[in-house]
Structure formats: C-alpha cells, structure tokens
Write an enzyme that holds these catalytic residues in place. Structure first.
Site, mmCIF file in Angstrom:
data_model
loop_
_atom_site.group_PDB
_atom_site.id
_atom_site.type_symbol
_atom_site.label_atom_id
_atom_site.label_comp_id
_atom_site.label_asym_id
_atom_site.label_seq_id
_atom_site.Cartn_x
_atom_site.Cartn_y
_atom_site.Cartn_z
ATOM 1 N N GLU A 28 -4.200 -3.569 -5.323
ATOM 2 C CA GLU A 28 -3.453 -2.361 -5.667
ATOM 3 C C GLU A 28 -3.126 -1.596 -4.400
ATOM 4 O OE1 GLU A 28 -6.067 -0.356 -8.346
ATOM 5 O OE2 GLU A 28 -7.104 0.710 -6.750
ATOM 6 N N HIS B 181 -7.321 5.077 -9.509
ATOM 7 C CA HIS B 181 -8.555 4.865 -8.750
ATOM 8 C C HIS B 181 -8.605 5.747 -7.521
ATOM 9 C CE1 HIS B 181 -8.709 0.638 -10.710
ATOM 10 N NE2 HIS B 181 -9.397 1.506 -11.403
ATOM 11 N N MET C 121 1.397 -11.212 1.510
ATOM 12 C CA MET C 121 0.757 -12.325 0.781
ATOM 13 C C MET C 121 1.745 -13.475 0.585
ATOM 14 S SD MET C 121 -1.865 -10.726 -2.065
ATOM 15 C CE MET C 121 -0.685 -9.715 -2.928
ATOM 16 N N GLU D 261 4.301 -14.241 2.435
ATOM 17 C CA GLU D 261 4.532 -14.895 3.728
ATOM 18 C C GLU D 261 3.357 -15.794 4.133
ATOM 19 O OE1 GLU D 261 7.304 -11.272 5.518
ATOM 20 O OE2 GLU D 261 5.305 -11.657 6.330
ATOM 21 N N ALA D 262 2.150 -15.497 3.598
ATOM 22 C CA ALA D 262 0.973 -16.308 3.947
ATOM 23 C C ALA D 262 0.849 -17.537 3.072
ATOM 24 C CB ALA D 262 -0.291 -15.454 3.834
ATOM 25 N N GLY D 263 1.720 -17.673 2.098
ATOM 26 C CA GLY D 263 1.655 -18.842 1.218
ATOM 27 C C GLY D 263 0.973 -18.594 -0.094
ATOM 28 N N ILE D 264 0.607 -17.372 -0.356
ATOM 29 C CA ILE D 264 0.010 -17.018 -1.643
ATOM 30 C C ILE D 264 1.121 -16.965 -2.675
ATOM 31 C CG2 ILE D 264 -1.170 -15.161 -2.896
ATOM 32 C CD1 ILE D 264 -2.688 -14.538 -0.304
ATOM 33 N N PRO E 87 4.404 -13.295 -7.582
ATOM 34 C CA PRO E 87 5.567 -13.172 -8.469
ATOM 35 C C PRO E 87 6.508 -12.079 -7.964
ATOM 36 C CG PRO E 87 3.677 -12.103 -9.451
ATOM 37 C CD PRO E 87 3.175 -12.755 -8.193
#
Length: 614
Positions: A229, A271, A290, A292-295, A298
């Site tokens: 988040e 939170h 994320m 760009e890192a391959g994660i 969506p």
C-alpha cells in the site's frame, strides 16, 4: 514448511472467547488432534479454566494469571497471541520475550506508541522471535493452524479454501483485504499455502521481505502474492530480492492507494503507515518499480484476479502445481444461542419460574421492578416483597402489616430454645454464619415452630366441618394428638402472653372478619376451664389468623389448604426466626466464645457393658 504446523499451539493472552472459539472451530474442520489454543492468560480472572466447543463436544482450556505461569505449564506452546489493549500490549510482549519459548508473537492492538513499537520489534529480532503486527488479524497456514479471526467465519474460510493448503503464499498489510484476496485466490486458483497480514501500523515487527523469503524456501508455496500500500519503502526490499535472485518464485504484486495521485495534497489512508512522504512511496511508483523488476503487476486492482489465474494456470501447465484432492469438511454444529435467536430450534425448559425475572434491564418481583419496592420513598416494605414473591399478589396495607407483625413476633425466643442453642453451639465450633444458621433451622419442625401449621390445619378442619368446640376437643382426644396452638409452659389466663394479646388486638382493629379466631377462642374457653395454661398460644394465634387473613383476601378454601399443606405458614416462622438465629451466631462470634462442651454432670450416664454374641 509453512509458518505453522498441525502441532502448533498458542497461549492466548486475554480471554477473547469468540476468537478462541473460531480457532477451535477451525481445528475441528481440519481435524486437528489437539486444540490450537493450549492456555489462556487472564490476569484478573479467578477461574481456572473456561469451556469451549470442539465440534459437538466441549473442552476445557486452562486459565493462568500470568504469561510466566502459562508458559511453564505449556512449554510446547510456542506462539503467543497477544490480544491485550494498546495500553498493555507492549508490556505483555516484552514480558513474553523474557522466555526462551515463543517463536512467534502476534499483536492485534493498534496505536502502540511508535517509540515503544520500535523497541519491541528490535528486541524480538535480536532474539529471533517473529512479531506479526501490531494492528494485525494474524496469519494462517491452511490445514494446520490459524490465528484468531483471520479468514473470518468458518463458512468464509471453507468458501475461501483456507481449510486445506493451496499453492499461493500471501502477504498483505490489511486484514480485511487479506480475507478478500483469499476469496479471490480461491476463485481463480487453488487457494493459499501460507498467509500473513503483517499489520497496518507504521512500525510492524515483521515486514514483507521477511515472509516472502520464508515462503521462497517453503516447497508448498509455488508462487507469491504481495499486496502493499501507499507509504513506506518495504516493497522495495522485495523488488531488490527479486532483482538479486533471492526470490525466484513468481511474485504477483500490487500496491493499493493509486487513487492518491488524483488528489492535490497528501492523503492519509486507513492504516497509520499508509501515507506517502516521498514520490517513491506512492502506490503508482511502487507498482511501476515492481513491474520493472519482473513482478506480475496488474493494470488495476480489478485486473488482479486475471493475473492470479494466469500465473496459476501457467504453473499448473508446467506441472509445478498439482491437482488437490478436496478433503471432506465436517459440519460445524450451529451455535445454540444463534440458532435459538433465529427460531431454528426449540427445547423444553427444565425449570419454571413464576415469581421473578432477571432477563431485562432490571430484575422484577412478580412483574414489579425491584427499584419500585426497594427504597423507602416507594412506600413499600419487606411485607410487600413477601406478598409479591410468596403469593404473587399486591396485598393491602393491613395484610402487609400483619405479615410483618408476625415476623417481628417470632424473630427470637432467647438462647435456650433448640434452634438458637444449636446455632450457638455450631458458631462456637468455628463454623461460618451460614453453617451455624442451617443447624438452627434444621430443628424447626413438628416440635419446634410446627404448631403454626398444625393449628391452622386442625382448627380450620374443625371449623369447616361445623364441629362445636367440645366436639373438636373430643375429636383431637380420639386422634391422640394434643391440640396444636393450645398451651404454654409459663403463660396462662392469669398471666396472658402479650404477644398473643397484640396479635388479637391488631386483628380486631384491621381484619374484616376473624371467624376462625373467634372459634379458637371458644375452644380456649373450654381448655382453660380445665387448666389455666391451656391458652391459645402465639403459634396457634398466628396460624389461625393467617387463615382469617387469606379468607378476607379472597382466597378459596382449596387455595388456603394448599398454603397449609405446602408449609407456607411455617415459612413465616422460618423467616422470622432466621433473624434471631443470625443474631445469636453473631453474638457468639463477637464474644469470641470457645468451643462448647456439655458438662458431665448434666448427662445421665447409663452405659451397660455390651453383650458378647458368640
């Protein structure tokens, strides 16, 4: 290996019954052999255990006053579920960290001061203890162990396939979204293998990377889902781990809070830690990093189910994920209180109460709130309470006053009578007030206090059968029974009992009619003509006037007979004399009287040598 196993047991700090019951219901569904809650710590409880359902049976969970006691008694319980409030959660955690027993501590409270949270987390890390929270719903290893309320109700858990292991390792901050994602994963894949909601406070004990690295080593986890988040930089540790090759399993990631980019000023989400203090802490920046890192990221949260399904199907197609044989799920018995409230069940009552009710805002005496009769300004007295609880009627003032006159009249008759004597001897033996009182009350019967019942019965019987006074006396003589209520050891015609005189005077002034008393006085004329102490005594006068009172109040003869046969009249003597007995008991205790031993010279010893039987 997941975070927990089927042998994992927890010590539950604070007796949160609903959360504990949910854990035990889960145990039953997954067919654990022993409850996941080994003990409860409740510092203010005086109970030694509490009962919970385990399926249709009940189990006893022991309760301890301190974590130290619970840990010592249950050395295999290596999880502490800290349900203390934010005021004490820090102290409870620091106290638990003193023991080399807990591998995992979960903290539900939110709002622990950040300075204390950092101290707590640092101490735990130094000791190798995994902290989950603060401000968390906990964690779950499906098919093995779940913390408290995570996953929701047992119905939701089964629908979300959390009753058996799946393939996804799930880590979130939010507890609510954790449950939502479990459902999404169940609909689009085969469920969760291991899941943690790390908590929403700014400084939580364990972070995303801790759990994802653990899941990387868990052969049951085939892919991982990270729900981050806005705010903080913990997601970047995961990104670096993916880039460096520390994490090789497929990771699906999404940071919520992308809506913040449409606001002109910073936004604080629910939170405490959900607020971006720099551009890289925004959800948009994290999602892009994320990606760009391959994660697997969506385009929006709405697309997350499609990504999950895609990753799952790909791994399944490669044979990495196998088909799961769905276990049989036992039916959880419905809670009795809920089923009853919903009108689904009914049961016969074992007890009936027609005099009082303690279910509402205020307990009632025969429909009258206690406050309406308790205080002097209500104008009600103890006689009113007796009329409500004993007869379920509101008696007129004269009848209430008569009842109280009776009670005051029979309250005590000195220390020598059998009941008071027994009470005093028992008190001197060191027994309690109630024990001493009971010994006194047990002497009340046909020979002590029972004449009230007998007088009412026999005089009413004679009067109802139109016996003349002489016929009544002759009838009792043939029965071989002294007339109850007639005769006194000291009092006589020349030395009248002032208590009896007072009762007769009251009746003459307030009773509408005293037909039975009038009849009894005619009987007295005949008995005293033979011996002047065969007078109508106080027990007889009370019993006879009670019958006159009930007749004046409109009771039927059958109802009055029932009062007599049920011991109602004797109850007035018991109630009144209780006052005197307690007085004697307290007197003995006040005086500090020693143990009583009856003197030898007051006992006739006639002990013969026992005959020997051969």
């Amino acid at each position: 290996m997941g975070l927990f196993t089927r042998d994992t047991q927890a010590i539950f700090w604070n007796n949160n019954r609903s959360a504990i019951q949910r854990m035990l219901d889960y145990d039953y569904v997954i067919k654990r052999e022993k409850p996941s809650v080994a003990a409860i710590v409740a510092p203010t409880s005086s109970n030694k255990f509490d009962k919970f359902f385990f399926g249709t049976d009940e189990v006893m969970i022991p309760i301890y006053r301190s974590t130290e006691e619970a840990a010592a008694a249950h050395p295999n319980a290596d999880v502490l579920l800290n349900f203390a409030s934010f005021r004490t959660a820090y102290d409870v955690t620091m106290d638990a960290l003193r023991f080399d027993q807990f591998k995992t501590i979960m903290i539900t409270a939110e709002g622990i001061p950040e300075r204390l949270a950092r101290i707590m987390n640092k101490t735990a890390r130094e000791q190798g203890v995994l902290i989950i929270g603060p401000a968390t719903v906990g964690a779950i290893t499906p098919g093995a162990f779940k913390v408290a309320n995570i996953g929701g109700t047992i119905e939701n858990i089964v629908k979300s396939k959390l009753h058996r292991p799946g393939s996804c390792g799930l880590v979130t901050r939010s507890g609510g979204l954790f449950n939502e994602l479990c459902n999404i994963i169940a609909l689009n894949a085969d469920g969760v293998a291991d899941g943690v909601a790390i908590g929403g406070d700014r400084f939580v004990g364990s972070v995303f990377i801790d759990h994802l690295l653990r899941m990387e080593k868990d052969p049951n986890v085939k892919y991982m889902l990270l729900l981050g988040e806005v705010g903080g930089r913990e997601e970047y540790k995961v990104i670096e781990a993916v880039k460096s090759g520390k994490i090789t399993k497929p990771v699906i990631g999404w940071c919520i809070g992308t809506i913040a980019q449409h606001f002109s000023t910073g936004v604080q989400f629910g939170h405490a830690g959900a607020s971006a203090n720099a551009d890289e802490e925004t959800a948009v920046a994290k999602n892009q990093a994320m990606r760009e890192a391959g994660i697997h990221v969506p385009d929006s949260f709405n697309d997350l189910p499609h990504v999950i399904k895609g990753v799952y199907e790909e791994l399944k197609g490669k044979g990495i994920i196998k088909d799961i044989e769905e276990p049989e799920v036992p039916q959880i018995p419905e809670d009795y209180a809920k089923a009853l409230k919903a009108g689904k069940i009914r049961k016969p009552k074992n007890f009936i109460c027609t005099i009082s009710d303690d279910r509402g805002e205020e307990a009632t005496y025969a429909g009258y709130p206690i406050s309406s009769v308790a205080t002097p300004d209500t104008g009600k007295t103890i006689g009113d309470v007796i009329s409500l609880l004993w007869f379920k009627k509101v008696y007129p003032r004269w009848a209430v006053d008569f009842i109280e006159t009776v009670i005051k009249t029979v309250a005590d008759h000195g220390p020598a009578v059998s009941g008071a004597h027994n009470a005093k001897v028992t008190a001197r033996a060191g027994k309690s007030v109630v024990e001493s009182l009971v010994t006194g009350l047990l002497t009340i019967g046909p020979r002590f206090g029972g004449a009230i019942d007998g007088a009412a019965y026999y005089f009413k019987y004679a009067h109802d059968n139109n016996m003349s006074p002489a016929e009544f006396i002759n009838y009792m003589k043939k029965q071989g029974i002294p007339i109850p209520g007639i005769g006194h050891r000291i009092k006589s015609v020349r030395n009248p009992d002032k208590r009896v005189e007072g009762l007769k005077k009251f009746a003459a002034e307030h009773f509408p009619k005293t037909s039975l008393l009038d009849y009894a006085l005619e009987v007295e004329k005949l008995t005293t003509s033979k011996k002047d102490n065969l007078i109508l005594n106080v027990d007889g006068t009370i019993g006879i006037l009670m019958v006159d009172m009930w007749r004046a109040l409109g009771y039927t003869e059958e109802e009055i007979d029932e009062f007599i046969s049920s011991g109602t009249l004797n109850s007035f003597f018991i109630l009144g004399r209780t006052i005197g007995f307690i007085g004697h008991i307290l007197d003995e205790k006040r005086l500090g009287m020693p143990m009583y031993r009856h003197p030898f010279d007051d006992i006739l010893y006639d002990v013969q040598k026992a005959e020997e039987i051969k």
